[in-house]
Design a protein around this motif. Sequence first.
Motif, short mmCIF file in Angstrom:
data_model
loop_
_atom_site.label_atom_id
_atom_site.label_comp_id
_atom_site.label_asym_id
_atom_site.label_seq_id
_atom_site.Cartn_x
_atom_site.Cartn_y
_atom_site.Cartn_z
N ILE A 282 0.86 -1.18 0.00
CA ILE A 282 0.00 0.00 0.00
C ILE A 282 0.89 1.23 0.00
O ILE A 282 1.86 1.30 0.75
CB ILE A 282 -0.92 0.01 1.23
N LYS A 283 0.60 2.18 -0.83
CA LYS A 283 1.37 3.42 -0.88
C LYS A 283 0.69 4.46 0.00
O LYS A 283 -0.37 4.98 -0.32
CB LYS A 283 1.47 3.93 -2.32
N TRP A 284 1.25 4.68 1.16
CA TRP A 284 0.75 5.72 2.06
C TRP A 284 1.43 7.03 1.69
O TRP A 284 2.58 7.05 1.24
CB TRP A 284 1.07 5.36 3.51
N ASP A 285 0.73 8.15 1.87
CA ASP A 285 1.37 9.44 1.63
C ASP A 285 2.47 9.62 2.66
O ASP A 285 2.33 9.24 3.82
CB ASP A 285 0.36 10.58 1.75
N GLY A 286 3.55 10.20 2.25
CA GLY A 286 4.64 10.43 3.17
C GLY A 286 5.97 10.49 2.44
O GLY A 286 6.03 10.74 1.25
N TYR A 287 7.03 10.23 3.17
CA TYR A 287 8.38 10.31 2.64
C TYR A 287 8.96 8.91 2.46
O TYR A 287 8.69 8.02 3.25
CB TYR A 287 9.29 11.08 3.60
N ARG A 288 9.76 8.75 1.44
CA ARG A 288 10.56 7.55 1.29
C ARG A 288 12.01 7.99 1.44
O ARG A 288 12.44 8.95 0.82
CB ARG A 288 10.33 6.90 -0.07
N ALA A 289 12.71 7.29 2.28
CA ALA A 289 14.08 7.70 2.59
C ALA A 289 15.02 6.52 2.45
O ALA A 289 14.61 5.36 2.58
CB ALA A 289 14.15 8.25 4.00
N ILE A 290 16.26 6.84 2.19
CA ILE A 290 17.34 5.85 2.13
C ILE A 290 18.31 6.21 3.25
O ILE A 290 18.66 7.37 3.43
CB ILE A 290 18.06 5.92 0.77
N ALA A 291 18.72 5.19 3.99
CA ALA A 291 19.72 5.39 5.04
C ALA A 291 20.93 4.54 4.70
O ALA A 291 20.80 3.34 4.48
CB ALA A 291 19.16 5.00 6.40
N GLU A 292 22.08 5.17 4.63
CA GLU A 292 23.35 4.47 4.44
C GLU A 292 24.09 4.52 5.77
O GLU A 292 24.39 5.60 6.27
CB GLU A 292 24.19 5.13 3.35
N LEU A 293 24.34 3.35 6.33
CA LEU A 293 24.97 3.28 7.65
C LEU A 293 26.36 2.69 7.54
O LEU A 293 26.57 1.67 6.91
CB LEU A 293 24.14 2.38 8.58
N GLU A 294 27.29 3.37 8.16
CA GLU A 294 28.65 2.88 8.37
C GLU A 294 29.00 3.22 9.81
O GLU A 294 28.42 4.14 10.38
CB GLU A 294 29.63 3.54 7.40
N PRO A 295 29.90 2.48 10.44
CA PRO A 295 30.21 2.75 11.85
C PRO A 295 30.57 4.22 12.14
O PRO A 295 30.25 4.73 13.20
CB PRO A 295 31.37 1.82 12.15
N ASP A 296 31.18 4.91 11.18
CA ASP A 296 31.61 6.29 11.43
C ASP A 296 30.84 7.33 10.60
O ASP A 296 31.17 8.51 10.62
CB ASP A 296 33.11 6.43 11.18
N ASN A 297 29.79 6.90 9.88
CA ASN A 297 29.07 7.84 9.02
C ASN A 297 27.65 7.33 8.77
O ASN A 297 27.47 6.16 8.48
CB ASN A 297 29.80 8.02 7.69
N VAL A 298 26.67 8.23 8.88
CA VAL A 298 25.28 7.90 8.57
C VAL A 298 24.75 8.96 7.62
O VAL A 298 24.94 10.16 7.83
CB VAL A 298 24.41 7.87 9.85
N ARG A 299 24.10 8.50 6.54
CA ARG A 299 23.45 9.41 5.60
C ARG A 299 21.98 9.03 5.52
O ARG A 299 21.65 7.85 5.35
CB ARG A 299 24.06 9.31 4.21
N LEU A 300 21.08 9.99 5.65
CA LEU A 300 19.65 9.79 5.53
C LEU A 300 19.17 10.79 4.48
O LEU A 300 19.30 12.01 4.66
CB LEU A 300 18.95 10.04 6.87
N TYR A 301 18.62 10.29 3.36
CA TYR A 301 18.30 11.19 2.27
C TYR A 301 17.15 10.66 1.41
O TYR A 301 16.79 9.49 1.48
CB TYR A 301 19.54 11.43 1.39
N SER A 302 16.60 11.56 0.59
CA SER A 302 15.51 11.21 -0.32
C SER A 302 16.10 10.58 -1.58
O SER A 302 17.30 10.62 -1.80
CB SER A 302 14.73 12.46 -0.72
#
Length: 65
Positions: free
Chosen positions: A19-39
């Motif tokens: 089901i496609k709910w309205d909202g945001y879709r995000a990608i998180a890239e996790l590394e022990p010393d770096n985190v990126r959260l983006y569209s």
Amino acid sequence: MLATLSDKAFNDPEWIFEIKWDGYRAIAELEPDNVRLYSRNGLSFSETFPPVYQALTQINHQAVI
């Protein structure tokens, strides 16, 4: 992650649908010393959703979510 408009409904028992709910879709890239959260357009969500970003920084694994 990109929807395509169609005039006819698609149904196939070989496919799994969500089901496609309205909202945001995000990608998180996790590394022990770096985190990126983006569209999917590359816009940073780290300041838009600080509680989510902070929670992701506590995960000490390499992953893409």
